[in-house]
Design a protein around this motif. Structure first.
Motif, PDB file in Angstrom:
ATOM      1  N   PRO A  79       0.797  -1.232   0.000  1.00 17.34           N
ATOM      2  CA  PRO A  79       0.000   0.000   0.000  1.00 17.34           C
ATOM      3  C   PRO A  79       0.828   1.279   0.000  1.00 17.34           C
ATOM      4  O   PRO A  79       1.911   1.343   0.582  1.00 17.34           O
ATOM      5  CB  PRO A  79      -0.806  -0.125   1.297  1.00 17.34           C
ATOM      6  CG  PRO A  79      -0.015  -1.051   2.159  1.00 17.34           C
ATOM      7  CD  PRO A  79       0.607  -2.030   1.225  1.00 17.34           C
ATOM      8  N   ASP A  80       0.297   2.281  -0.673  1.00 19.57           N
ATOM      9  CA  ASP A  80       0.845   3.629  -0.626  1.00 19.57           C
ATOM     10  C   ASP A  80      -0.298   4.614  -0.861  1.00 19.57           C
ATOM     11  O   ASP A  80      -1.459   4.212  -1.032  1.00 19.57           O
ATOM     12  CB  ASP A  80       1.976   3.825  -1.650  1.00 19.57           C
ATOM     13  CG  ASP A  80       1.553   3.572  -3.089  1.00 19.57           C
ATOM     14  OD1 ASP A  80       0.352   3.742  -3.417  1.00 19.57           O
ATOM     15  OD2 ASP A  80       2.412   3.216  -3.911  1.00 19.57           O
ATOM     16  N   THR A  81      -0.002   5.890  -0.889  1.00 14.96           N
ATOM     17  CA  THR A  81      -1.036   6.917  -0.977  1.00 14.96           C
ATOM     18  C   THR A  81      -1.842   6.808  -2.266  1.00 14.96           C
ATOM     19  O   THR A  81      -3.082   6.890  -2.251  1.00 14.96           O
ATOM     20  CB  THR A  81      -0.402   8.313  -0.876  1.00 14.96           C
ATOM     21  OG1 THR A  81       0.343   8.404   0.356  1.00 14.96           O
ATOM     22  CG2 THR A  81      -1.468   9.397  -0.893  1.00 14.96           C
ATOM     23  N   ALA A  82      -1.162   6.613  -3.389  1.00 12.62           N
ATOM     24  CA  ALA A  82      -1.858   6.547  -4.677  1.00 12.62           C
ATOM     25  C   ALA A  82      -2.795   5.339  -4.749  1.00 12.62           C
ATOM     26  O   ALA A  82      -3.934   5.448  -5.225  1.00 12.62           O
ATOM     27  CB  ALA A  82      -0.838   6.495  -5.818  1.00 12.62           C
ATOM     28  N   LYS A  83      -2.330   4.194  -4.247  1.00  8.77           N
ATOM     29  CA  LYS A  83      -3.155   2.977  -4.316  1.00  8.77           C
ATOM     30  C   LYS A  83      -4.386   3.087  -3.411  1.00  8.77           C
ATOM     31  O   LYS A  83      -5.477   2.660  -3.776  1.00  8.77           O
ATOM     32  CB  LYS A  83      -2.310   1.759  -3.928  1.00  8.77           C
ATOM     33  CG  LYS A  83      -1.241   1.402  -4.948  1.00  8.77           C
ATOM     34  CD  LYS A  83      -0.394   0.238  -4.459  1.00  8.77           C
ATOM     35  CE  LYS A  83       0.698  -0.100  -5.446  1.00  8.77           C
ATOM     36  NZ  LYS A  83       1.575  -1.200  -4.959  1.00  8.77           N
ATOM     37  N   LEU A  84      -4.208   3.667  -2.227  1.00  7.09           N
ATOM     38  CA  LEU A  84      -5.350   3.806  -1.336  1.00  7.09           C
ATOM     39  C   LEU A  84      -6.350   4.834  -1.870  1.00  7.09           C
ATOM     40  O   LEU A  84      -7.570   4.656  -1.741  1.00  7.09           O
ATOM     41  CB  LEU A  84      -4.886   4.198   0.065  1.00  7.09           C
ATOM     42  CG  LEU A  84      -4.273   3.073   0.897  1.00  7.09           C
ATOM     43  CD1 LEU A  84      -3.836   3.586   2.256  1.00  7.09           C
ATOM     44  CD2 LEU A  84      -5.249   1.920   1.072  1.00  7.09           C
ATOM     45  N   ALA A  85      -5.859   5.900  -2.480  1.00 11.50           N
ATOM     46  CA  ALA A  85      -6.757   6.888  -3.077  1.00 11.50           C
ATOM     47  C   ALA A  85      -7.579   6.255  -4.190  1.00 11.50           C
ATOM     48  O   ALA A  85      -8.787   6.514  -4.317  1.00 11.50           O
ATOM     49  CB  ALA A  85      -5.954   8.071  -3.605  1.00 11.50           C
ATOM     50  N   GLN A  86      -6.946   5.429  -4.988  1.00 13.87           N
ATOM     51  CA  GLN A  86      -7.662   4.737  -6.061  1.00 13.87           C
ATOM     52  C   GLN A  86      -8.718   3.800  -5.497  1.00 13.87           C
ATOM     53  O   GLN A  86      -9.844   3.727  -5.997  1.00 13.87           O
ATOM     54  CB  GLN A  86      -6.665   3.964  -6.921  1.00 13.87           C
ATOM     55  CG  GLN A  86      -7.296   3.277  -8.128  1.00 13.87           C
ATOM     56  CD  GLN A  86      -6.274   2.535  -8.971  1.00 13.87           C
ATOM     57  OE1 GLN A  86      -5.279   2.021  -8.459  1.00 13.87           O
ATOM     58  NE2 GLN A  86      -6.494   2.490 -10.265  1.00 13.87           N
ATOM     59  N   LEU A  87      -8.364   3.078  -4.426  1.00  9.62           N
ATOM     60  CA  LEU A  87      -9.322   2.179  -3.782  1.00  9.62           C
ATOM     61  C   LEU A  87     -10.542   2.948  -3.270  1.00  9.62           C
ATOM     62  O   LEU A  87     -11.688   2.542  -3.469  1.00  9.62           O
ATOM     63  CB  LEU A  87      -8.658   1.435  -2.628  1.00  9.62           C
ATOM     64  CG  LEU A  87      -9.574   0.555  -1.790  1.00  9.62           C
ATOM     65  CD1 LEU A  87      -9.816  -0.777  -2.508  1.00  9.62           C
ATOM     66  CD2 LEU A  87      -8.996   0.308  -0.397  1.00  9.62           C
ATOM     67  N   MET A  88     -10.308   4.073  -2.612  1.00 13.30           N
ATOM     68  CA  MET A  88     -11.381   4.805  -1.981  1.00 13.30           C
ATOM     69  C   MET A  88     -12.288   5.502  -2.992  1.00 13.30           C
ATOM     70  O   MET A  88     -13.412   5.915  -2.642  1.00 13.30           O
ATOM     71  CB  MET A  88     -10.815   5.823  -0.991  1.00 13.30           C
ATOM     72  CG  MET A  88     -10.104   5.172   0.186  1.00 13.30           C
ATOM     73  SD  MET A  88     -11.156   4.030   1.122  1.00 13.30           S
ATOM     74  CE  MET A  88     -12.225   5.193   1.973  1.00 13.30           C
ATOM     75  N   CYS A  89     -11.839   5.608  -4.220  1.00 12.26           N
ATOM     76  CA  CYS A  89     -12.697   6.171  -5.276  1.00 12.26           C
ATOM     77  C   CYS A  89     -13.736   5.172  -5.769  1.00 12.26           C
ATOM     78  O   CYS A  89     -14.710   5.559  -6.436  1.00 12.26           O
ATOM     79  CB  CYS A  89     -11.840   6.641  -6.458  1.00 12.26           C
ATOM     80  SG  CYS A  89     -10.940   8.165  -6.143  1.00 12.26           S
ATOM     81  N   ARG A  90     -13.551   3.909  -5.430  1.00 12.53           N
ATOM     82  CA  ARG A  90     -14.503   2.897  -5.876  1.00 12.53           C
ATOM     83  C   ARG A  90     -15.806   3.000  -5.082  1.00 12.53           C
ATOM     84  O   ARG A  90     -15.785   3.117  -3.858  1.00 12.53           O
ATOM     85  CB  ARG A  90     -13.919   1.491  -5.688  1.00 12.53           C
ATOM     86  CG  ARG A  90     -12.647   1.228  -6.460  1.00 12.53           C
ATOM     87  CD  ARG A  90     -12.131  -0.175  -6.163  1.00 12.53           C
ATOM     88  NE  ARG A  90     -10.849  -0.426  -6.792  1.00 12.53           N
ATOM     89  CZ  ARG A  90     -10.146  -1.535  -6.651  1.00 12.53           C
ATOM     90  NH1 ARG A  90     -10.615  -2.502  -5.867  1.00 12.53           N
ATOM     91  NH2 ARG A  90      -8.981  -1.697  -7.238  1.00 12.53           N
ATOM     92  N   LYS A  91     -16.908   2.928  -5.764  1.00 10.54           N
ATOM     93  CA  LYS A  91     -18.198   2.909  -5.097  1.00 10.54           C
ATOM     94  C   LYS A  91     -18.581   1.500  -4.658  1.00 10.54           C
ATOM     95  O   LYS A  91     -19.374   1.307  -3.756  1.00 10.54           O
ATOM     96  CB  LYS A  91     -19.283   3.474  -6.029  1.00 10.54           C
ATOM     97  CG  LYS A  91     -19.101   4.965  -6.316  1.00 10.54           C
ATOM     98  CD  LYS A  91     -20.245   5.499  -7.148  1.00 10.54           C
ATOM     99  CE  LYS A  91     -20.079   6.992  -7.395  1.00 10.54           C
ATOM    100  NZ  LYS A  91     -21.181   7.546  -8.219  1.00 10.54           N
ATOM    101  N   ARG A  92     -17.989   0.523  -5.307  1.00 13.85           N
ATOM    102  CA  ARG A  92     -18.281  -0.858  -4.943  1.00 13.85           C
ATOM    103  C   ARG A  92     -17.119  -1.728  -5.396  1.00 13.85           C
ATOM    104  O   ARG A  92     -16.216  -1.277  -6.101  1.00 13.85           O
ATOM    105  CB  ARG A  92     -19.565  -1.360  -5.627  1.00 13.85           C
ATOM    106  CG  ARG A  92     -19.537  -1.259  -7.151  1.00 13.85           C
ATOM    107  CD  ARG A  92     -20.886  -1.645  -7.752  1.00 13.85           C
ATOM    108  NE  ARG A  92     -20.857  -1.592  -9.197  1.00 13.85           N
ATOM    109  CZ  ARG A  92     -21.067  -0.490  -9.898  1.00 13.85           C
ATOM    110  NH1 ARG A  92     -21.303   0.651  -9.275  1.00 13.85           N
ATOM    111  NH2 ARG A  92     -21.038  -0.508 -11.213  1.00 13.85           N
ATOM    112  N   LEU A  93     -17.161  -2.980  -4.978  1.00 14.46           N
ATOM    113  CA  LEU A  93     -16.093  -3.918  -5.314  1.00 14.46           C
ATOM    114  C   LEU A  93     -16.057  -4.172  -6.809  1.00 14.46           C
ATOM    115  O   LEU A  93     -17.074  -4.397  -7.441  1.00 14.46           O
ATOM    116  CB  LEU A  93     -16.328  -5.234  -4.592  1.00 14.46           C
ATOM    117  CG  LEU A  93     -15.354  -6.382  -4.895  1.00 14.46           C
ATOM    118  CD1 LEU A  93     -13.973  -6.034  -4.386  1.00 14.46           C
ATOM    119  CD2 LEU A  93     -15.853  -7.668  -4.268  1.00 14.46           C
ATOM    120  N   HIS A  94     -14.849  -4.059  -7.377  1.00 17.40           N
ATOM    121  CA  HIS A  94     -14.665  -4.482  -8.762  1.00 17.40           C
ATOM    122  C   HIS A  94     -13.184  -4.784  -8.998  1.00 17.40           C
ATOM    123  O   HIS A  94     -12.373  -4.624  -8.123  1.00 17.40           O
ATOM    124  CB  HIS A  94     -15.188  -3.449  -9.739  1.00 17.40           C
ATOM    125  CG  HIS A  94     -14.581  -2.070  -9.610  1.00 17.40           C
ATOM    126  ND1 HIS A  94     -15.330  -0.938  -9.755  1.00 17.40           N
ATOM    127  CD2 HIS A  94     -13.319  -1.653  -9.335  1.00 17.40           C
ATOM    128  CE1 HIS A  94     -14.543   0.142  -9.617  1.00 17.40           C
ATOM    129  NE2 HIS A  94     -13.341  -0.271  -9.358  1.00 17.40           N
TER     130      HIS A  94
END
Length: 358
Positions: free
Chosen positions: A343-358
């Protein structure tokens, strides 16, 4: 695997019945199974503060129900109930400062209150929101279990030994658990031979709670002193350390039960993979790094006694409840939205942009 997990459900720590919050008192487990009835917000805050209820998700769920009790009482007082509720929000928020899920749940309840329509029943509306928070946590647990099992299968599918710390099971959540949910799922899939459990001083959540949960599900469990963890990682064929989290900073640093940091250092030294399992509500994108996470400290008497028996000298005590594990020691974070490896900042930001699992 979902149906198999549902069929094994045996432990529940939170129950909302007839307008009353019932909490399984985790201070007296495994010797007593005592339910505490909370009928007002101050009772819920005290249950959180005194660790009658504990675990990041469980604290947040309890606080959500606490706000239902608060709005019911404020309306009955006949005062400006909306303004008066700010005192109740603050009371619950101050109960435990580190767990992000507590603030997430309170913010969600606050937002729902702000969107209340003029003709809506505030008590019924907030009750429905609290129930939704509770049910969504259970669903998230099931999703995380499946994702975590997939990660374990991808890296090593044979039966293996796993080490865990503290309690991140059904007692700490609204469902099957985060870290323990993954362990349960992996066991059902034949991928776990045995689980080593750190005792987790000073509250002994590992020996009292995690070991009890695993025994209830007939999962082979071995209890060890916290100080034995490095030796176990070296000598007992551990392939994964799996833990929960109380708050995850934007860069992937993880605040979890004290002792997690040294466990991660030892895991890296011995080439053992390190997994953190937590709902996305635990990720605090407003906190840049672990250095900014407030870490709770508790009374020194917790270290000077075991139960009611005094065992320590009359000495100054440092009793932090949590520590911070840097992101570079973590192999994977598992959430209900998906997984993040290294994990890093960019990966977590990308994760948190998801509205649902995909």
């Amino acid at each position: 695997m979902r149906d198999r997990l549902l069929a094994t459900e045996k432990v529940k720590a939170i129950d909302w019945r007839d307008g009353t919050l019932f909490l399984l008192d985790q201070r007296v487990l495994p010797f007593e199974q005592t339910w505490i009835a909370c009928t007002d917000v101050s009772g819920v805050a005290e249950a959180i503060r005194s660790m009658q209820v504990r675990g990041a998700s469980a604290i947040g769920i309890a606080a959500a129900y606490g706000m239902v009790l608060a709005v019911r009482a404020r309306i009955a007082e006949g005062s400006d109930w909306y303004a008066a509720l700010e005192e109740d929000f603050a009371l619950l928020a101050d109960a435990r400062p580190t767990a992000a899920h507590l603030f997430w749940a309170l913010n969600r309840m606050h937002d729902r209150l702000d969107r209340l329509k003029d003709n809506a029943d505030p008590v019924a509306t907030l009750e429905a929101e609290a129930v939704a928070i509770h049910e969504s946590d259970r669903e998230a647990n099931l999703t995380m279990a499946q994702l975590g099992v997939d990660v374990i299968r991808r890296h090593q599918g044979n039966a293996q030994a796993i080490l865990t710390h503290c309690n991140a099971g059904a007692l700490a959540t609204g469902g099957f658990g985060t870290a323990l949910g993954v362990i349960r799922g992996a066991f059902l899939e034949g991928m776990v031979e045995r689980v080593y459990v750190n005792e987790t001083r000073p509250w002994l959540q590992g020996s009292r709670l995690t070991a009890w949960e695993l025994l209830n599900e007939e999962i082979p469990v071995i209890l060890n002193a916290d100080s034995a963890a490095a030796h176990i990682l070296k000598a007992k064929g551990i392939t994964w350390v799996i833990v929960g989290a109380d708050r995850i900073a934007a860069n992937g640093d993880v605040a979890s039960k004290i002792g997690t940091y040294q466990l991660a250092v030892n895991a890296m030294h011995h080439g053992v993979r390190f997994m953190v399992v937590a709902p996305s509500s635990t990720i605090d994108m407003h906190t840049a790094s672990g250095e900014d996470i407030p870490l709770e400290e508790r009374d020194g008497d917790e270290l000077l006694a075991v139960g009611s028996v005094r065992v320590g000298a009359d000495v100054e005590v440092f009793n932090p409840v949590f520590d911070v594990t840097p992101a570079d020691l973590i192999d994977v974070i598992v959430t209900e939205k998906g997984i993040v490896e290294r994990p890093d900042t960019a990966k977590l930001a990308q994760l948190m942009c998801r509205k649902r699992l995909h």
